[in-house]
Enzyme design. Structure first.
Site, short mmCIF file in Angstrom:
data_model
loop_
_atom_site.label_atom_id
_atom_site.label_comp_id
_atom_site.label_asym_id
_atom_site.label_seq_id
_atom_site.Cartn_x
_atom_site.Cartn_y
_atom_site.Cartn_z
N HIS A 67 -5.54 7.26 -9.79
CA HIS A 67 -4.69 6.41 -10.65
C HIS A 67 -5.45 5.12 -10.94
O HIS A 67 -5.52 4.24 -10.09
CB HIS A 67 -3.38 6.07 -9.94
CG HIS A 67 -2.44 7.22 -9.90
ND1 HIS A 67 -1.40 7.36 -10.79
CD2 HIS A 67 -2.39 8.29 -9.10
CE1 HIS A 67 -0.75 8.47 -10.53
NE2 HIS A 67 -1.32 9.06 -9.50
N HIS A 89 4.22 4.79 -7.14
CA HIS A 89 5.16 5.80 -6.63
C HIS A 89 6.06 5.17 -5.57
O HIS A 89 5.66 4.22 -4.90
CB HIS A 89 4.39 6.95 -5.97
CG HIS A 89 3.40 7.60 -6.88
ND1 HIS A 89 2.16 7.07 -7.11
CD2 HIS A 89 3.48 8.73 -7.63
CE1 HIS A 89 1.50 7.84 -7.97
NE2 HIS A 89 2.27 8.85 -8.30
N HIS A 253 -4.95 16.70 -1.58
CA HIS A 253 -5.01 15.92 -2.84
C HIS A 253 -6.27 16.24 -3.66
O HIS A 253 -6.26 16.17 -4.88
CB HIS A 253 -4.93 14.43 -2.51
CG HIS A 253 -4.77 13.52 -3.71
ND1 HIS A 253 -3.75 13.67 -4.63
CD2 HIS A 253 -5.49 12.45 -4.14
CE1 HIS A 253 -3.86 12.74 -5.58
NE2 HIS A 253 -4.91 11.99 -5.29
#
Ligand code: HPA
Length: 282
Positions: A67, A89, A253
């Site tokens: 991000h 988030h 991830h």
């Protein structure tokens, strides 16, 4: 909402004024949120102006890998769009009102249509990693709602309708664009859980029983506040992995980021085609 409503609203206005000063009075018509690993979309476009979130008053900055935290303004076939590369988030520990701050700013600036994207785990066993799924509807199990607290009357009503949270006309348009590009797009229900741990296989079986096709940790708070502001929303999930317990392997991830890299061309082509085809009333 932990902040005083008036203070929060004035922070929104500060950020809008900053963007108007830097990028012009003319608002973008489309707001885009690019989820985990999907921010590269912007790099493929020319003549894009970008501003790091940390320079924009009150914008929260994500610390999650994948991000990048940049707002970009671009034009594609005459349509001005504003892309948010990276989001914050709930699992980062911020209140829900902070999670939705950036999309509220873009909406207040004047964008009417929003395309929200994310990385998600596939629950529907017909799906494969690398599929793109248009979101038809969602189930919110995040446990925190950004509209809780005093209602911001200047933004929307106390009890917003969510019966067409994802615009049916945008969904139809996205399917049409997918067909034109020869993409086999999936469609389904997105279920949001807070994370940050991936789900257990038992939780995924529960999600399937509830009718979910894909699971993720984002998007729903933004969809809620954009419906509150009566904006039109489209949702697109990149199925980056099959959800826990479906395949005999553990989740990581890195796999999420690898899959987004693999599909980025299709993903970008689809977004551009949709932006191009949006009508003024979409
Ligand atoms: N679960 C939750 N969030 C996700 C997943 C998953 O399997 N994949 C990408 N985001």
């Amino acid at each position: 909402m932990s902040l005083d409503a008036e203070e929060y609203f004035s922070r929104l206005k500060d950020a809008v004024h900053f963007l108007r000063d830097r990028l012009g009075e003319d608002p973008p018509s489309v707001g885009l949120v690019l989820g985990s690993g999907l921010g590269d979309f912007v790099q493929e476009l020319r003549a894009v102006q970008s501003i790091p979130y940390r320079e924009i008053p009150h914008f929260p900055v994500s610390k999650v890998v994948g991000h990048c935290g940049e707002l970009s303004l671009g034009t594609h076939k005459g349509k001005r769009f504003c892309a948010l590369s990276g989001r914050v988030h709930l699992y980062e520990g911020l209140p829900a009102a902070e999670i939705v701050f950036a999309v509220r700013v873009i909406a207040l600036w004047g964008a009417e249509t929003f395309i929200l994207t994310n990385a998600a785990g596939g629950i529907n066993t017909e799906f494969r990693a690398g599929d793109l799924m248009l979101i038809k509807d969602h189930i919110d199990l995040l446990g925190e709602n950004p509209l809780c607290g005093p209602n911001l009357d200047a933004l929307g009503e106390r009890f917003p309708d969510m019966s067409e949270a994802y615009s049916p006309s945008l969904l139809a348009l996205a399917h049409q664009c997918g067909e034109e590009l020869g993409l086999a797009l999936k469609q389904g229900i997105y279920i949001a859980l807070p994370g940050p741990n991936y789900e257990t296989p038992a939780e995924i079986r529960m999600c399937r029983l509830l009718g979910a096709d894909a699971v993720g940790m984002s998007t729903v708070p933004e969809v809620i506040v954009l419906n509150h502001m009566r904006k039109k929303v489209m949702g697109l999930s990149c199925i980056t992995n099959m959800a826990a317990g479906i395949l005999p392997k553990k989740l990581h991830h890195d796999e999420v980021l690898e899959t987004t890299q693999r599909v980025k061309q299709e993903f970008s082509a689809l977004l551009l085609r949709i932006i191009e085809r949006l009508e003024a009333n979409d």
